[in-house]
Design an enzyme around this catalytic site. Structure first.
Site, PDB file in Angstrom:
ATOM      1  N   TRP A 101      -4.243  -3.560  -6.720  1.00 34.85           N
ATOM      2  CA  TRP A 101      -3.955  -4.602  -5.724  1.00 34.85           C
ATOM      3  C   TRP A 101      -2.855  -5.530  -6.205  1.00 34.85           C
ATOM      4  O   TRP A 101      -1.983  -5.931  -5.434  1.00 34.85           O
ATOM      5  CB  TRP A 101      -5.218  -5.381  -5.372  1.00 34.85           C
ATOM      6  CG  TRP A 101      -6.250  -4.535  -4.705  1.00 34.85           C
ATOM      7  CD1 TRP A 101      -7.521  -4.292  -5.152  1.00 34.85           C
ATOM      8  CD2 TRP A 101      -6.121  -3.794  -3.480  1.00 34.85           C
ATOM      9  NE1 TRP A 101      -8.174  -3.454  -4.285  1.00 34.85           N
ATOM     10  CE2 TRP A 101      -7.345  -3.137  -3.247  1.00 34.85           C
ATOM     11  CE3 TRP A 101      -5.094  -3.635  -2.560  1.00 34.85           C
ATOM     12  CZ2 TRP A 101      -7.568  -2.326  -2.138  1.00 34.85           C
ATOM     13  CZ3 TRP A 101      -5.302  -2.826  -1.449  1.00 34.85           C
ATOM     14  CH2 TRP A 101      -6.537  -2.188  -1.244  1.00 34.85           C
ATOM     15  N   ASP A 171      -5.247 -13.855  -5.739  1.00 38.24           N
ATOM     16  CA  ASP A 171      -6.014 -13.030  -4.805  1.00 38.24           C
ATOM     17  C   ASP A 171      -7.448 -12.989  -5.329  1.00 38.24           C
ATOM     18  O   ASP A 171      -7.699 -12.451  -6.404  1.00 38.24           O
ATOM     19  CB  ASP A 171      -5.401 -11.616  -4.783  1.00 38.24           C
ATOM     20  CG  ASP A 171      -6.203 -10.610  -3.964  1.00 38.24           C
ATOM     21  OD1 ASP A 171      -7.276 -10.961  -3.442  1.00 38.24           O
ATOM     22  OD2 ASP A 171      -5.743  -9.451  -3.857  1.00 38.24           O
ATOM     23  N   LYS A 195     -15.116  -8.320   1.372  1.00 39.39           N
ATOM     24  CA  LYS A 195     -15.770  -7.981   0.112  1.00 39.39           C
ATOM     25  C   LYS A 195     -17.017  -8.838  -0.087  1.00 39.39           C
ATOM     26  O   LYS A 195     -18.035  -8.356  -0.534  1.00 39.39           O
ATOM     27  CB  LYS A 195     -14.812  -8.179  -1.064  1.00 39.39           C
ATOM     28  CG  LYS A 195     -13.461  -7.492  -0.900  1.00 39.39           C
ATOM     29  CD  LYS A 195     -13.561  -5.979  -0.892  1.00 39.39           C
ATOM     30  CE  LYS A 195     -12.360  -5.289  -0.285  1.00 39.39           C
ATOM     31  NZ  LYS A 195     -11.131  -5.346  -1.064  1.00 39.39           N
TER      32      LYS A 195
HETATM   33  C1  LIG Z   1      -9.726  -4.989  -0.843  1.00 40.61           C
HETATM   34  C2  LIG Z   1      -8.733  -5.782  -1.566  1.00 40.61           C
HETATM   35  C3  LIG Z   1      -7.444  -5.987  -1.035  1.00 40.61           C
HETATM   36  C4  LIG Z   1      -6.977  -5.389   0.268  1.00 40.61           C
HETATM   37  O1  LIG Z   1      -7.627  -5.973   1.321  1.00 40.61           O
HETATM   38  P1  LIG Z   1      -7.231  -5.623   2.835  1.00 40.61           P
HETATM   39  O2  LIG Z   1      -7.969  -6.666   3.586  1.00 40.61           O
HETATM   40  O3  LIG Z   1      -7.722  -4.234   3.086  1.00 40.61           O
HETATM   41  O4  LIG Z   1      -5.769  -5.722   2.964  1.00 40.61           O
HETATM   42  C5  LIG Z   1      -6.584  -6.787  -1.758  1.00 40.61           C
HETATM   43  N1  LIG Z   1      -6.952  -7.341  -2.919  1.00 40.61           N
HETATM   44  C6  LIG Z   1      -8.172  -7.147  -3.455  1.00 40.61           C
HETATM   45  C7  LIG Z   1      -8.524  -7.788  -4.754  1.00 40.61           C
HETATM   46  C8  LIG Z   1      -9.100  -6.361  -2.788  1.00 40.61           C
HETATM   47  O5  LIG Z   1     -10.306  -6.167  -3.322  1.00 40.61           O
END
Ligand SMILES: *Cc1c(COP(=O)(O)O)cnc(C)c1O
Length: 360
Positions: A101, A171, A195
């Site tokens: 990511w 993030d 998540k």
């Molecule tokens: C799942 C995830 C993403 C991507 O998320 P989307 O909503 O599918 O774009 C980005 N960063 C992390 C840390 C993730 O776990």
């Protein structure tokens, strides 16, 4: 009705109480005679929903007044572009690449400016967090970027990097609301909610006000400017209204459970059960450096791909769903987010013990 123990990395398990409450309100939301899905986002009822959601999130995370809370769409991946488009005033940013990511965010940023990879753990399949105490932070970097919890690899920053005074952007998709954070240490905290908070389709961005300006990358669409959404209280256009409503319910559920201190304690207790077993097991082992282990995503292997496949299959039959590891790591991964009850982890470990005895 029968519910499984869902160890999916995302979209992931949500609190049963929240789902039940949403079900009860599905046809008639509190006397409005309609579902939240059918409601105008400009209505009185919805105004209360989104305002309460923001207030509860502010309360949970103790978000300072000089930060905006934005409920946006496009998932976390949309932010990979929005962040550089809005924040790269000098056209430079430093990225710490600790997983897929972070790598995607880094690659996306290089479309809009000069993205520097100042640290990486790719040399050992992202199984650790690099030392970030004295990074070669660029003189003119607009920000330093991290992915705080690496969903795929199961690592987590236990302390924040030394950004040498530069704005930190994080993030937190897979560790959102799993423990207390000091928001004032960040310029931007953001995460997709699927998540640990709610249904896919919502991304929450917590951003310091001085970072929201009209000085953005030339050609940035109106919808991709933070200012557009900040000026309109996340209601510039129709927001992901139902998703925000569910997030709001999860915030209330977290408050009822004692807030983020209590969640941290619970999550540590839960993760310890699994990690302690992995450390003593003769069949299973964790794949991550101990000091960098995530409380949320726990990857593990037997060392034998066929046995891994057998485990995932038998676990599924026993009611433990989505334990297959990410394709880039192999093996298994148990995601044990806030809404995974401790019994789920205890029972999983019980099942792993049994599997170990049968396959010794
Ligand atoms: C799942 C995830 C993403 C991507 O998320 P989307 O909503 O599918 O774009 C980005 N960063 C992390 C840390 C993730 O776990």
């Amino acid at each position: 009705m029968s519910r499984v123990y869902n160890f999916s990395a995302g979209p992931a398990v949500l609190p049963e109480e929240v789902l039940q409450e949403a079900a009860d309100e599905m046809l008639d939301y509190r006397g409005t005679g309609m579902s939240v899905m059918e409601m105008s986002h400009r209505s009185k009822a919805y105004d209360t929903i989104i305002k309460e959601a923001e207030a509860d999130l502010r309360d949970l995370m103790k978000i300072p007044d000089n930060y905006k809370v934005l409920f946006l769409q496009g998932g976390a991946s949309q932010q990979f572009a929005m962040i550089p488009m809005n924040l790269m005033k000098n056209g430079v940013a430093d990225y710490i690449v600790t997983g897929q990511w972070a790598k995607k965010a880094y690659q996306e940023a290089s479309i809009y400016g000069k993205a520097n990879k100042v640290a990486s753990s790719e040399d050992e399949t992202f199984s650790y967090i690099p030392d970030c105490s004295d990074l070669p932070v660029s003189e003119d970097a607009d920000y330093v970027y991290i992915c705080e919890n690496n969903t795929i690899y199961g690592t987590k920053f236990k302390s924040l990097p030394n950004t040498k005074g530069k704005t930190l952007v994080a993030d937190v998709s897979s560790c959102f609301l799993s423990e207390p954070v000091d928001v004032s240490k960040y310029g931007v905290i953001y995460g997709g909610v699927q998540k640990n908070i709610g249904p896919a389709g919502v991304v929450i961005v917590i951003i310091r006000e001085d970072l929201i300006t009209e000085d953005v990358f030339p050609g940035t669409p109106t919808m991709l400017r933070y200012k557009t959404h900040a000026d309109n209280g996340s209601l510039y256009n129709t927001p992901p209204a139902y998703g925000i409503y569910i997030c709001g319910k999860v915030f209330k559920w977290l408050k009822k459970r004692g807030g983020l201190e209590a969640m941290k304690e619970y999550n540590e207790k839960k993760a310890k059960i699994l990690y302690d077993f992995l450390d003593e097991s003769k069949l299973f082992r964790g794949t991550v450096r101990k000091e960098d282990r995530s409380l949320m995503n726990v990857p593990f292997v037997t060392g034998d791909a066929d046995l891994d496949t057998k485990f995932v299959k038998e676990a599924k039959e026993a009611g433990f769903e989505n334990l297959k590891g990410h394709r880039s790591v192999g093996g298994m991964r148990a995601s044990i987010y806030n809404a995974m009850p401790i019994e789920g982890v205890e029972k999983l470990v019980g099942f792993m013990r049994k599997f170990e005895a049968e396959n010794a």
